[in-house]
Design a protein around this motif. Structure first.
Motif, PDB file in Angstrom:
ATOM      1  N   ALA A  83       7.751  92.154  35.502  1.00 43.89           N
ATOM      2  CA  ALA A  83       7.950  92.452  34.080  1.00 43.89           C
ATOM      3  C   ALA A  83       7.526  93.878  33.756  1.00 43.89           C
ATOM      4  CB  ALA A  83       7.169  91.452  33.230  1.00 43.89           C
ATOM      5  N   CYS A  84       6.407  94.330  34.327  1.00 43.86           N
ATOM      6  CA  CYS A  84       5.942  95.696  34.087  1.00 43.86           C
ATOM      7  C   CYS A  84       6.923  96.716  34.656  1.00 43.86           C
ATOM      8  CB  CYS A  84       4.562  95.891  34.692  1.00 43.86           C
ATOM      9  SG  CYS A  84       3.236  94.972  33.864  1.00 43.86           S
ATOM     10  N   LYS A  85       7.472  96.424  35.817  1.00 45.72           N
ATOM     11  CA  LYS A  85       8.458  97.324  36.410  1.00 45.72           C
ATOM     12  C   LYS A  85       9.717  97.404  35.545  1.00 45.72           C
ATOM     13  CE  LYS A  85      11.130  98.125  40.634  1.00 45.72           C
ATOM     14  NZ  LYS A  85      11.472  97.609  41.998  1.00 45.72           N
ATOM     15  N   ALA A  86      10.151  96.248  35.021  1.00 46.11           N
ATOM     16  CA  ALA A  86      11.330  96.232  34.148  1.00 46.11           C
ATOM     17  C   ALA A  86      11.076  97.041  32.884  1.00 46.11           C
ATOM     18  CB  ALA A  86      11.701  94.795  33.802  1.00 46.11           C
ATOM     19  N   VAL A  87       9.877  96.906  32.315  1.00 42.15           N
ATOM     20  CA  VAL A  87       9.546  97.657  31.102  1.00 42.15           C
ATOM     21  C   VAL A  87       9.591  99.158  31.375  1.00 42.15           C
ATOM     22  CG1 VAL A  87       7.677  98.205  29.491  1.00 42.15           C
ATOM     23  CG2 VAL A  87       8.195  95.829  30.031  1.00 42.15           C
ATOM     24  N   ASP A  88       9.013  99.581  32.490  1.00 40.24           N
ATOM     25  CA  ASP A  88       8.984 101.015  32.814  1.00 40.24           C
ATOM     26  C   ASP A  88      10.399 101.568  33.040  1.00 40.24           C
ATOM     27  OD1 ASP A  88       6.253 100.890  32.653  1.00 40.24           O
ATOM     28  OD2 ASP A  88       5.940 100.666  34.810  1.00 40.24           O
ATOM     29  N   GLU A  89      11.223 100.830  33.762  1.00 39.74           N
ATOM     30  CA  GLU A  89      12.580 101.311  34.044  1.00 39.74           C
ATOM     31  C   GLU A  89      13.426 101.359  32.772  1.00 39.74           C
ATOM     32  OE1 GLU A  89      14.071  98.729  37.044  1.00 39.74           O
ATOM     33  OE2 GLU A  89      12.958  99.691  38.682  1.00 39.74           O
ATOM     34  N   LEU A  90      13.296 100.327  31.934  1.00 37.77           N
ATOM     35  CA  LEU A  90      14.060 100.315  30.685  1.00 37.77           C
ATOM     36  C   LEU A  90      13.571 101.405  29.731  1.00 37.77           C
ATOM     37  CD1 LEU A  90      14.392  96.475  30.110  1.00 37.77           C
ATOM     38  CD2 LEU A  90      16.271  98.077  30.442  1.00 37.77           C
ATOM     39  N   ALA A  91      12.270 101.672  29.734  1.00 40.75           N
ATOM     40  CA  ALA A  91      11.733 102.719  28.860  1.00 40.75           C
ATOM     41  C   ALA A  91      12.326 104.081  29.218  1.00 40.75           C
ATOM     42  CB  ALA A  91      10.212 102.753  28.962  1.00 40.75           C
TER      43      ALA A  91
ATOM     44  N   ARG B 170      17.017  96.931  22.722  1.00 35.32           N
ATOM     45  CA  ARG B 170      16.710  95.504  22.574  1.00 35.32           C
ATOM     46  C   ARG B 170      16.242  94.909  23.893  1.00 35.32           C
ATOM     47  NH1 ARG B 170      22.238  94.681  19.119  1.00 35.32           N
ATOM     48  NH2 ARG B 170      21.426  95.376  17.092  1.00 35.32           N
ATOM     49  N   ALA B 171      16.835  95.341  25.002  1.00 32.88           N
ATOM     50  CA  ALA B 171      16.392  94.857  26.310  1.00 32.88           C
ATOM     51  C   ALA B 171      14.955  95.288  26.578  1.00 32.88           C
ATOM     52  CB  ALA B 171      17.317  95.381  27.402  1.00 32.88           C
ATOM     53  N   HIS B 172      14.624  96.527  26.217  1.00 29.63           N
ATOM     54  CA  HIS B 172      13.248  97.004  26.405  1.00 29.63           C
ATOM     55  C   HIS B 172      12.281  96.231  25.520  1.00 29.63           C
ATOM     56  CE1 HIS B 172       9.867  99.844  25.499  1.00 29.63           C
ATOM     57  NE2 HIS B 172       9.851  99.858  26.829  1.00 29.63           N
ATOM     58  N   GLN B 173      12.669  95.984  24.282  1.00 29.25           N
ATOM     59  CA  GLN B 173      11.810  95.215  23.375  1.00 29.25           C
ATOM     60  C   GLN B 173      11.588  93.805  23.910  1.00 29.25           C
ATOM     61  OE1 GLN B 173      13.369  94.780  19.351  1.00 29.25           O
ATOM     62  NE2 GLN B 173      11.326  95.124  18.507  1.00 29.25           N
ATOM     63  N   ASP B 174      12.640  93.165  24.405  1.00 33.27           N
ATOM     64  CA  ASP B 174      12.500  91.831  24.989  1.00 33.27           C
ATOM     65  C   ASP B 174      11.600  91.859  26.221  1.00 33.27           C
ATOM     66  OD1 ASP B 174      14.116  90.663  23.077  1.00 33.27           O
ATOM     67  OD2 ASP B 174      15.952  90.859  24.266  1.00 33.27           O
ATOM     68  N   ALA B 175      11.738  92.911  27.038  1.00 32.00           N
ATOM     69  CA  ALA B 175      10.912  93.021  28.242  1.00 32.00           C
ATOM     70  C   ALA B 175       9.440  93.194  27.881  1.00 32.00           C
ATOM     71  CB  ALA B 175      11.396  94.197  29.091  1.00 32.00           C
ATOM     72  N   VAL B 176       9.152  93.956  26.838  1.00 32.94           N
ATOM     73  CA  VAL B 176       7.761  94.125  26.394  1.00 32.94           C
ATOM     74  C   VAL B 176       7.192  92.794  25.925  1.00 32.94           C
ATOM     75  CG1 VAL B 176       6.294  95.200  24.644  1.00 32.94           C
ATOM     76  CG2 VAL B 176       8.017  96.552  25.819  1.00 32.94           C
TER      77      VAL B 176
END
Length: 410
Positions: free
Chosen positions: A254-262, A137-143
Motif C-alpha cells: 500500500a505504501c509503495k502504491a501511494v508513493d508511485e501514484l503521488a 482519486r486513485a491516490h486518495q483511495d490508496a492513502v
C-alpha cells in the motif's frame, strides 16, 4: 428537443428507453456492456433522429464507465441522475412501488423530458482534467487503504507487542514509516526484537532512508526492546507475529502504491493550465491541488457562481425552515472527496497565510468548533478560488484578506 433517452445501467447489460416530448415510448431494448451493445445503442438513437448537430440527451445513473465515455463524444448532453433522486421520481408514476430495469430506464427518460432544467449535465472537462481525476482519486483511495491496513496492524501489535507501538508513536507516519516497516519486518515479535543489536538497527534505518538521528534512535530502540514487559505465550506470540508480518506485507504494498501514484499525480497535475493558479493559493500543494481539480474539473461553465461550487463541496450551510422552526447547519449531501481535500487545504493555510489564520481565530472566538471554523475558512477560500479561475489570476493575500494585511502593515 423532441426525443429523450434513459438508460438503466447495470454491470452486464443496460436497458434503454426512448420517448418523445409527450412521454410516449418510441423504443426500448436491452444491450450488452460491450462494443456490439454500444453500436446497437448508437444505431437505435440514429433511427430516432440523433445527429452530430442535434444529439439526443441521455439520462443515466452513473457518470463513469466505457458506456458513458462512448456517449460523451461530441456535444451530447449526458445527465448523471443520482439513484436516490430517480427513486423519488419513480413514485410519481405509481404508488405500488413496483420496480423493473426497463421501468427505471423509462423513469430516467421522463426526468430529463420534464425537469431537464433542474439537472446538470456532465461537464465538458478536458482529457487532461479527466486523467488527473483518475490519478487523484486513485491516490486518495490508496492513502485511505494504507491507513486502514496500518490501523489493523496497530490493533494486532497492541495485543502482544506494545513496545512496537511506543517506538514510533511520536514519529510522523508512525507504523507507515519506512524505518518502522523495515524493523518490524526483521523483528515481528518482542523476542526477536530483543535480539537486535544496535548496529543492525542503525543499518536498517539507513537502508530505509533515514538521514538524521540514527544513532540516538537506534540506542533508544535497543533499550526499549529489552525492557521487561508482559508477554503472550511463546506459541501464541509466534502466531501473532506471523499475522503481523502478513499485514506488514500488505502495508508495504500500500505504501509503495501511494508513493508511485503521488509521483504520477504531481507530474500530470503540473502540466495542467490551472495548476499555477491553484498552486498560488496558500496551503495548496500538488496533491491537494490535484484532488480539488479532479472534483471541480476545468469546465468553467460548470459552476456559474461561487455559491454553487461551495454547495457542491459541502462548505456552504443548508437551511431547513418550516413555519416557526428554522435550522441552519452543515450539508450531508456533498462531494465527499472534495470536502475531505478542503479540510486538508484549510488546515494547511493556518500556517501559510496570516489572513486565513486570523479568519480561523475569529471563528473560534465566535464559538465555532475546530471543524466548523475550518469549514468556514474552506468556504471563503473556495469563493476566492472560483474568482481566480474564472478571471485567470493568481491568489493575492492583500486582496483576499485586506483587514489582516492592513493590520500587519500598521
Amino acid at each position: 428537443m423532441d426525443v429523450f433517452c434513459g438508460i438503466d445501467w447495470a454491470e452486464g447489460h443496460h436497458d434503454v428507453a426512448i420517448i418523445d416530448h409527450t412521454g410516449k415510448q418510441l423504443a426500448k431494448c436491452r444491450i450488452n456492456d460491450d462494443l456490439d451493445g454500444y453500436e446497437v445503442l448508437l444505431d437505435l438513437l440514429a433511427e430516432h433522429g440523433d445527429t452530430a448537430e442535434a444529439p439526443i440527451p441521455i439520462a443515466i445513473e452513473t457518470s463513469r464507465g466505457l458506456l458513458v465515455a462512448t456517449l460523451r463524444t461530441g456535444t451530447r448532453q449526458i445527465f448523471a441522475v443520482n439513484p436516490m433522486a430517480a427513486s423519488r421520481y419513480r413514485d410519481r408514476h405509481g404508488v405500488s412501488r413496483k420496480k423493473s430495469d426497463p421501468g427505471d430506464a423509462l423513469v430516467l427518460a421522463n426526468i430529463i423530458r420534464t425537469d431537464m432544467h433542474m439537472h446538470r449535465p456532465l461537464p465538458t472537462d478536458s482529457d487532461l482534467a479527466q486523467a488527473i481525476a483518475v490519478l487523484a482519486r486513485a491516490h486518495q483511495d490508496a492513502v485511505w487503504n494504507r491507513q486502514q491496513i496500518a490501523s489493523q496492524l496497530r490493533s494486532v501489535l497492541r495485543e502482544y507487542y506494545p513496545a512496537a507501538l511506543h517506538a514510533w508513536r511520536e514519529k510522523a507516519g508512525t507504523l507507515t514509516r519506512p524505518d518502522a516497516r523495515k524493523i518490524l519486518g526483521a523483528a515481528p515479535t518482542p523476542t526477536l526484537a530483543a535480539l537486535l543489536p544496535t548496529w543492525k538497527l542503525r543499518l536498517m534505518m539507513t537502508n530505509a532512508g533515514r538521514k538524521r538521528g540514527i544513532t540516538e534512535d537506534a540506542e533508544w530502540l535497543h533499550t526499549l526492546f529489552r525492557q521487561p514487559a508482559a508477554r503472550q505465550l511463546p506459541s501464541v506470540e509466534e502466531a501473532m507475529g506471523i499475522q503481523a508480518k502478513a499485514l506488514l506485507t500488505q502495508l508495504n504494498a500500500a505504501c509503495k502504491a501511494v508513493d508511485e501514484l503521488a509521483k504520477a499525480v504531481e507530474r500530470t497535475f503540473r502540466t495542467h493550465p490551472d495548476a499555477p493558479i491553484m498552486l498560488s493559493f496558500p496551503g495548496v500543494g500538488a496533491q491537494v491541488g490535484a484532488r480539488i481539480l479532479a472534483e471541480i474539473g476545468d469546465d468553467r461553465t460548470r459552476f456559474a457562481t461561487a455559491g454553487g461550487l461551495k454547495a457542491y463541496a459541502g462548505a456552504a450551510p443548508i437551511t431547513r425552515a418550516s413555519g416557526k422552526r428554522k435550522y441552519v447547519g452543515r450539508r450531508f449531501v456533498k462531494n465527499n472527496r472534495l470536502n475531505h481535500a478542503g479540510y486538508l487545504w484549510a488546515f494547511a493555510t493556518l500556517t501559510h497565510s496570516k489572513g486565513a489564520n486570523a479568519h480561523y481565530r475569529r471563528r473560534r472566538e465566535a464559538g465555532d468548533w475546530h471543524a466548523q471554523a475550518l469549514r468556514h475558512l474552506f468556504n471563503r477560500m473556495l469563493g476566492q478560488l472560483h474568482h481566480c479561475l474564472q478571471n485567470r489570476i493568481a491568489f493575492d493575500e492583500s486582496i483576499a484578506f485586506p483587514t489582516a494585511c492592513a493590520g500587519q502593515a500598521v
